[in-house]
Design an enzyme around this catalytic site. Structure first.
Site, mmCIF file in Angstrom:
data_model
loop_
_atom_site.group_PDB
_atom_site.id
_atom_site.type_symbol
_atom_site.label_atom_id
_atom_site.label_comp_id
_atom_site.label_asym_id
_atom_site.label_seq_id
_atom_site.Cartn_x
_atom_site.Cartn_y
_atom_site.Cartn_z
ATOM 1 N N ARG A 103 48.017 -47.964 -9.340
ATOM 2 C CA ARG A 103 48.577 -48.308 -10.645
ATOM 3 C C ARG A 103 49.263 -49.655 -10.599
ATOM 4 O O ARG A 103 50.116 -49.902 -9.746
ATOM 5 C CB ARG A 103 49.568 -47.232 -11.115
ATOM 6 C CG ARG A 103 50.080 -47.481 -12.532
ATOM 7 C CD ARG A 103 50.915 -46.339 -13.040
ATOM 8 N NE ARG A 103 52.218 -46.238 -12.394
ATOM 9 C CZ ARG A 103 53.192 -45.435 -12.808
ATOM 10 N NH1 ARG A 103 53.006 -44.666 -13.865
ATOM 11 N NH2 ARG A 103 54.342 -45.390 -12.176
ATOM 12 N N THR A 107 51.399 -53.418 -15.827
ATOM 13 C CA THR A 107 50.602 -53.000 -16.992
ATOM 14 C C THR A 107 50.473 -51.486 -17.098
ATOM 15 O O THR A 107 50.087 -50.972 -18.139
ATOM 16 C CB THR A 107 49.190 -53.599 -16.910
ATOM 17 O OG1 THR A 107 48.504 -53.024 -15.769
ATOM 18 C CG2 THR A 107 49.244 -55.100 -16.747
ATOM 19 N N ASP A 203 57.272 -39.766 -6.181
ATOM 20 C CA ASP A 203 55.973 -40.351 -5.848
ATOM 21 C C ASP A 203 55.244 -39.411 -4.894
ATOM 22 O O ASP A 203 55.655 -39.234 -3.745
ATOM 23 C CB ASP A 203 56.170 -41.728 -5.211
ATOM 24 C CG ASP A 203 54.857 -42.445 -4.971
ATOM 25 O OD1 ASP A 203 54.030 -41.941 -4.178
ATOM 26 O OD2 ASP A 203 54.651 -43.515 -5.571
ATOM 27 N N ASP A 206 54.113 -40.942 -1.469
ATOM 28 C CA ASP A 206 55.212 -41.143 -0.537
ATOM 29 C C ASP A 206 55.702 -39.827 0.040
ATOM 30 O O ASP A 206 56.044 -39.735 1.231
ATOM 31 C CB ASP A 206 56.376 -41.858 -1.228
ATOM 32 C CG ASP A 206 56.069 -43.319 -1.512
ATOM 33 O OD1 ASP A 206 55.059 -43.834 -0.986
ATOM 34 O OD2 ASP A 206 56.844 -43.943 -2.248
#
Length: 213
Positions: A103, A107, A203, A206
């Site tokens: 990602r 944006t 995340d 992670d």
């Protein structure tokens, strides 16, 4: 697009432990694997089968087996790798392809950096694995990739989703011309200003693998 949000106490229990910031990576990986196996049961409900004769110790009968061509399981790298083994547990004969997507934090769109898929997916039921359906950019891009190569049906399996992500993927699915379904363990409240699911679980990549500097 069909959306199935799993409602089961075992799924809710495992998801709660995944959310806990104190859960270490080994435990997170194990629980994610178990959770995906539970979700895979629902995700494969519409898999195509064919009738076959069977001889039991008692008599002849008719059973079913998975019909060809073999399903294709596509984890979206890197976090989707943490879902692969749980999916293969129920579909051990499935082939595996890979899509590497990241990602863009400015944006919030998905950039593709790698792909390893058959050129022709005609007649194939494809299962896309992506832990977090946040903005929906990565999953939507993956679905377009698969449909563009001829996939006959696409099923997405996610651990968590945000309403914004489901809405975006639903809109993109309508453009594909193939049946699309989504199986998810839970749908959370919203996205925050950074595009992360709230309350979420952080995340997923992670937490599965740690961070590499």
């Amino acid at each position: 697009m069909q959306v199935h949000i799993a409602d089961h106490p075992l799924i809710a229990h495992k998801l709660t432990v995944l959310r806990d910031e104190r859960t270490d990576s080994p435990t997170f990986r194990r629980l994610a694997d178990e959770l995906v196996t539970l979700l895979a049961y629902e995700a494969t409900r519409d898999v195509v089968v064919e009738s076959v004769p069977v001889r039991t110790p008692v008599t002849d009968t008719t059973g079913v087996r998975l019909a060809g061509p073999r399903p294709l399981v596509v984890p979206i790298l890197r976090a989707g790798l943490g879902m692969l083994e749980g999916m293969q547990r129920l579909l051990p004969t499935a082939e595996v392809g890979f899509l590497g997507m990241v990602r863009n934090e400015e944006t919030l769109e998905a950039d593709t950096y790698a792909e390893r898929l058959p050129e022709d997916l005609s007649g194939r039921h494809c299962f896309a694995l992506d832990p977090m359906l946040a903005t929906g950019g990565s999953l939507a891009a993956a679905m377009h990739y698969l449909a563009g190569r001829g996939a006959e049906r696409i099923t997405a399996v996610c651990l968590l989703a945000a309403p914004e992500g489901i809405e975006h993927v639903t809109g993109e699915a309508e453009k594909l011309g193939v049946p699309v379904s989504l199986v998810v363990a839970g749908c959370d409240e919203r996205l925050n200003e950074n595009g992360y699911i709230v309350p979420g679980l952080g995340d997923a990549g992670d937490r599965l693998y740690g961070t590499a500097d």
